[in-house]
Motif scaffolding. Structure first.
Motif, PDB file in Angstrom:
ATOM      1  N   TRP A 128       0.811  -1.214   0.000  1.00 46.64           N
ATOM      2  CA  TRP A 128       0.000   0.000   0.000  1.00 46.64           C
ATOM      3  C   TRP A 128       0.845   1.265   0.000  1.00 46.64           C
ATOM      4  CZ3 TRP A 128      -4.700  -0.534  -1.553  1.00 46.64           C
ATOM      5  CH2 TRP A 128      -5.351  -1.753  -1.367  1.00 46.64           C
ATOM      6  N   LEU A 129       2.156   1.124  -0.067  1.00 46.81           N
ATOM      7  CA  LEU A 129       2.991   2.301  -0.232  1.00 46.81           C
ATOM      8  C   LEU A 129       2.942   2.817  -1.652  1.00 46.81           C
ATOM      9  CD1 LEU A 129       6.114   1.503   1.949  1.00 46.81           C
ATOM     10  CD2 LEU A 129       4.237   3.055   2.433  1.00 46.81           C
ATOM     11  N   SER A 130       2.438   2.003  -2.558  1.00 47.58           N
ATOM     12  CA  SER A 130       2.178   2.502  -3.899  1.00 47.58           C
ATOM     13  C   SER A 130       0.921   3.348  -3.791  1.00 47.58           C
ATOM     14  CB  SER A 130       1.993   1.349  -4.883  1.00 47.58           C
ATOM     15  OG  SER A 130       0.841   0.596  -4.557  1.00 47.58           O
ATOM     16  N   HIS A 131       0.944   4.555  -4.310  1.00 43.67           N
ATOM     17  CA  HIS A 131      -0.152   5.497  -4.125  1.00 43.67           C
ATOM     18  C   HIS A 131      -1.377   5.096  -4.956  1.00 43.67           C
ATOM     19  CE1 HIS A 131       0.823   7.243  -8.053  1.00 43.67           C
ATOM     20  NE2 HIS A 131       2.089   7.224  -7.660  1.00 43.67           N
ATOM     21  N   PRO A 132      -2.567   5.597  -4.598  1.00 43.69           N
ATOM     22  CA  PRO A 132      -3.805   5.236  -5.297  1.00 43.69           C
ATOM     23  C   PRO A 132      -3.761   5.545  -6.787  1.00 43.69           C
ATOM     24  CG  PRO A 132      -4.294   6.337  -3.238  1.00 43.69           C
ATOM     25  CD  PRO A 132      -2.820   6.467  -3.441  1.00 43.69           C
ATOM     26  N   GLY A 133      -2.969   6.526  -7.156  1.00 45.82           N
ATOM     27  CA  GLY A 133      -2.857   6.855  -8.580  1.00 45.82           C
ATOM     28  C   GLY A 133      -2.323   5.700  -9.396  1.00 45.82           C
ATOM     29  N   GLN A 134      -1.511   4.834  -8.745  1.00 49.51           N
ATOM     30  CA  GLN A 134      -0.996   3.663  -9.453  1.00 49.51           C
ATOM     31  C   GLN A 134      -2.119   2.707  -9.808  1.00 49.51           C
ATOM     32  OE1 GLN A 134       2.314   3.025 -10.499  1.00 49.51           O
ATOM     33  NE2 GLN A 134       1.119   1.497 -11.644  1.00 49.51           N
ATOM     34  N   SER A 135      -3.078   2.550  -8.884  1.00 47.24           N
ATOM     35  CA  SER A 135      -4.237   1.694  -9.168  1.00 47.24           C
ATOM     36  C   SER A 135      -5.058   2.281 -10.308  1.00 47.24           C
ATOM     37  CB  SER A 135      -5.117   1.548  -7.918  1.00 47.24           C
ATOM     38  OG  SER A 135      -4.435   0.833  -6.917  1.00 47.24           O
ATOM     39  N   LEU A 136      -5.245   3.595 -10.262  1.00 47.99           N
ATOM     40  CA  LEU A 136      -5.996   4.248 -11.341  1.00 47.99           C
ATOM     41  C   LEU A 136      -5.281   4.082 -12.672  1.00 47.99           C
ATOM     42  CD1 LEU A 136      -8.321   5.983 -12.323  1.00 47.99           C
ATOM     43  CD2 LEU A 136      -7.033   8.031 -11.614  1.00 47.99           C
ATOM     44  N   TYR A 137      -3.968   4.190 -12.647  1.00 46.39           N
ATOM     45  CA  TYR A 137      -3.177   4.004 -13.870  1.00 46.39           C
ATOM     46  C   TYR A 137      -3.374   2.593 -14.425  1.00 46.39           C
ATOM     47  CZ  TYR A 137       0.910   3.528 -16.904  1.00 46.39           C
ATOM     48  OH  TYR A 137       1.743   3.288 -17.976  1.00 46.39           O
ATOM     49  N   ASP A 138      -3.382   1.592 -13.528  1.00 42.10           N
ATOM     50  CA  ASP A 138      -3.575   0.196 -13.964  1.00 42.10           C
ATOM     51  C   ASP A 138      -4.938   0.005 -14.621  1.00 42.10           C
ATOM     52  OD1 ASP A 138      -1.095  -0.414 -12.973  1.00 42.10           O
ATOM     53  OD2 ASP A 138      -1.839  -1.202 -11.064  1.00 42.10           O
ATOM     54  N   VAL A 139      -5.969   0.650 -14.051  1.00 37.44           N
ATOM     55  CA  VAL A 139      -7.319   0.538 -14.611  1.00 37.44           C
ATOM     56  C   VAL A 139      -7.376   1.162 -16.007  1.00 37.44           C
ATOM     57  CG1 VAL A 139      -9.730   1.227 -14.361  1.00 37.44           C
ATOM     58  CG2 VAL A 139      -8.432   0.482 -12.362  1.00 37.44           C
ATOM     59  N   LEU A 140      -6.783   2.349 -16.132  1.00 34.52           N
ATOM     60  CA  LEU A 140      -6.772   3.021 -17.433  1.00 34.52           C
ATOM     61  C   LEU A 140      -6.021   2.196 -18.476  1.00 34.52           C
ATOM     62  CD1 LEU A 140      -6.181   6.769 -16.419  1.00 34.52           C
ATOM     63  CD2 LEU A 140      -8.338   5.593 -16.895  1.00 34.52           C
ATOM     64  N   GLU A 141      -4.919   1.568 -18.057  1.00 32.99           N
ATOM     65  CA  GLU A 141      -4.174   0.707 -18.971  1.00 32.99           C
ATOM     66  C   GLU A 141      -5.028  -0.459 -19.435  1.00 32.99           C
ATOM     67  OE1 GLU A 141      -0.349   0.359 -19.838  1.00 32.99           O
ATOM     68  OE2 GLU A 141      -1.111   2.408 -20.054  1.00 32.99           O
ATOM     69  N   GLU A 142      -5.760  -1.080 -18.487  1.00 39.49           N
ATOM     70  CA  GLU A 142      -6.594  -2.236 -18.817  1.00 39.49           C
ATOM     71  C   GLU A 142      -7.735  -1.842 -19.739  1.00 39.49           C
ATOM     72  OE1 GLU A 142      -9.361  -5.463 -16.435  1.00 39.49           O
ATOM     73  OE2 GLU A 142      -7.545  -4.678 -15.496  1.00 39.49           O
ATOM     74  N   LYS A 143      -8.292  -0.668 -19.536  1.00 48.88           N
ATOM     75  CA  LYS A 143      -9.423  -0.212 -20.348  1.00 48.88           C
ATOM     76  C   LYS A 143      -8.973   0.528 -21.610  1.00 48.88           C
ATOM     77  CE  LYS A 143     -12.894   0.240 -16.684  1.00 48.88           C
ATOM     78  NZ  LYS A 143     -13.895  -0.599 -17.385  1.00 48.88           N
ATOM     79  N   ARG A 144      -7.646   0.678 -21.767  1.00 54.41           N
ATOM     80  CA  ARG A 144      -7.085   1.391 -22.913  1.00 54.41           C
ATOM     81  C   ARG A 144      -7.659   2.818 -22.983  1.00 54.41           C
ATOM     82  NH1 ARG A 144      -4.457  -2.155 -26.329  1.00 54.41           N
ATOM     83  NH2 ARG A 144      -4.898  -4.373 -25.972  1.00 54.41           N
ATOM     84  N   MET A 145      -7.713   3.455 -21.833  1.00 50.35           N
ATOM     85  CA  MET A 145      -8.267   4.807 -21.734  1.00 50.35           C
ATOM     86  C   MET A 145      -7.150   5.776 -21.352  1.00 50.35           C
ATOM     87  SD  MET A 145     -11.289   6.228 -19.186  1.00 50.35           S
ATOM     88  CE  MET A 145     -12.468   5.031 -19.808  1.00 50.35           C
ATOM     89  N   SER A 146      -7.066   6.893 -22.017  1.00 48.07           N
ATOM     90  CA  SER A 146      -6.035   7.888 -21.725  1.00 48.07           C
ATOM     91  C   SER A 146      -6.485   8.805 -20.595  1.00 48.07           C
ATOM     92  CB  SER A 146      -5.742   8.726 -22.972  1.00 48.07           C
ATOM     93  OG  SER A 146      -6.856   9.556 -23.274  1.00 48.07           O
ATOM     94  N   PRO A 147      -5.553   9.437 -19.898  1.00 49.65           N
ATOM     95  CA  PRO A 147      -5.910  10.407 -18.862  1.00 49.65           C
ATOM     96  C   PRO A 147      -6.783  11.533 -19.413  1.00 49.65           C
ATOM     97  CG  PRO A 147      -3.620   9.798 -18.645  1.00 49.65           C
ATOM     98  CD  PRO A 147      -4.088   9.204 -19.934  1.00 49.65           C
ATOM     99  N   ASP A 148      -6.500  11.939 -20.638  1.00 47.37           N
ATOM    100  CA  ASP A 148      -7.290  13.002 -21.266  1.00 47.37           C
ATOM    101  C   ASP A 148      -8.740  12.582 -21.410  1.00 47.37           C
ATOM    102  OD1 ASP A 148      -4.447  12.796 -22.229  1.00 47.37           O
ATOM    103  OD2 ASP A 148      -4.886  14.794 -22.997  1.00 47.37           O
TER     104      ASP A 148
END
Length: 367
Positions: free
Chosen positions: A12-32
């Motif tokens: 859990w020392l990895s910040h929540p943004g890392q989880s969000l990044y993983d989700v976006l990668e899986e869904k092939r969705m860009s931050p924009d």
């Protein structure tokens, strides 16, 4: 999906943004694209992904609506991250303080010893705003490419060596000298070498400092802390002036002078490299890098010219002969004995009693 994220992020020392990044990668969705769909400023999304901004209740709700991962997951993730981060930072702070020779720093007057102020005092000592993430990043002096004569030893005592180096830098800030002048330094080498025959450090050190200052070199003598194996160090300061740091660790004349001229060798041969050289042993060693070989050769040849080594190999190894030869060469008997040992002309255990030895009280340590 969020249950799989928990399994993928047990630390859990990895910040929540890392989880969000993983989700976006899986869904092939860009931050924009995410920012546009949930109506959140793109800069805020990017800061969340970098761990620079917390996931708020509002953003968590929007992430649930768009990504299908419950709000409570994001908020729990954020809370746990904060809790564990506090523990992590506390442990990191303790590890850093444990790596430093605190007792010596207090004993030498570099810290006040007030326990509740210890972290702040150490940060101030190193001119840092926060506890460093790695133990070797705490010494400002050691930035810009450090070269060690014995790096394995340095790594084993990194905190003590950094403290010694940093104290030398702190002392140097109070000392004025001329601009760096390589030509003048070369002209002054014989004047420096002539001081080898002065017996007492409190007599030759001030004179050596004066000559160094003329050449744009700040010479600082700092007592070594427990665990520090450094004999000398050198670098060029941001001002363009040079700094030589000496420890007098072995408290003998031959070791001091060989190390001093070794550092001078670095300044002469490696003045364009913008590196910090930390030297932990004056002995000749195998597998030295080119810079250390050059500095060793310069120092050894300046003290005892290589051209005379054949004569030294053939002469008698008794005190009277060695004293007579030392007078002829213009150095102390201890320096001659030390160099004969380094060149394997005599054993390292032979004639050491004729080297000049000093106590801490006889050495003019700075600040």
């Amino acid at each position: 999906m969020y249950s799989s994220l928990v399994k993928l992020n047990p630390n859990w020392l990895s910040h929540p943004g890392q989880s969000l990044y993983d989700v976006l990668e899986e869904k092939r969705m860009s931050p924009d694209s995410l920012a546009e769909k949930i109506k959140v400023d793109l800069n805020e999304i990017q800061e969340i992904l970098k761990g620079q901004k917390d996931i708020t209740d509002s953003v968590a709700t929007k992430l649930e609506n768009e990504l299908g991962i419950p709000q409570k997951f994001w908020l729990s993730r954020q809370r746990q991250y904060k809790e564990f981060k506090q523990v992590f930072l506390k442990n990191q702070e303790k590890a850093w303080l444990d790596s430093l020779p605190i007792k010596d720093m207090i004993k030498f007057g570099w810290l006040s010893g007030v326990k509740s102020e210890l972290t702040d005092q150490c940060l101030d000592f190193f001119n840092l705003k926060q506890v460093p993430q790695s133990l070797d990043s705490s010494a400002n002096f050691a930035q810009g490419g450090v070269r060690f004569r014995t790096s394995t030893k340095y790594e084993a005592h990194i905190g003590s060596t950094n403290v010694w180096i940093r104290q030398g830098e702190r002392c140097a800030e109070k000392i004025e000298c001329n601009e760096w002048n390589l030509e003048l330094l070369c002209d002054k080498l014989e004047s420096m070498r002539a001081l080898c025959n002065v017996k007492k450090p409190n007599e030759y050190i001030p004179k050596l400092k004066e000559i160094c200052a003329e050449c744009g070199i700040i010479l600082v003598v700092i007592r070594p802390t427990s665990g520090c194996r450094a004999s000398g160090a050198t670098k060029f300061l941001p001002s363009g002036k040079a700094l030589i740091l000496m420890s007098f660790r072995h408290k003998s004349d031959d070791h001091f002078w060989f190390t001093f001229f070794h550092e001078i060798g670095h300044l002469i041969y490696h003045n364009s490299q913008q590196r910090t050289f930390v030297d932990e042993d004056s002995n000749w060693q195998e597998n030295l890098n080119l810079e250390e070989q050059e500095a060793n050769k310069f120092s050894g040849d300046l003290l005892i010219p290589y051209s005379i080594l054949p004569e030294l190999s053939k002469m008698k190894r008794d005190k009277r002969t060695i004293v007579r030869m030392a007078l002829k060469l213009g150095v102390s008997p201890g320096i001659l004995i030390g160099q004969m040992q380094h060149h394997n002309i005599i054993d390292f255990s032979y004639l050491n009693g004729y080297k000049r030895r000093y106590s801490n009280e006889e050495i003019p340590f700075d600040c």
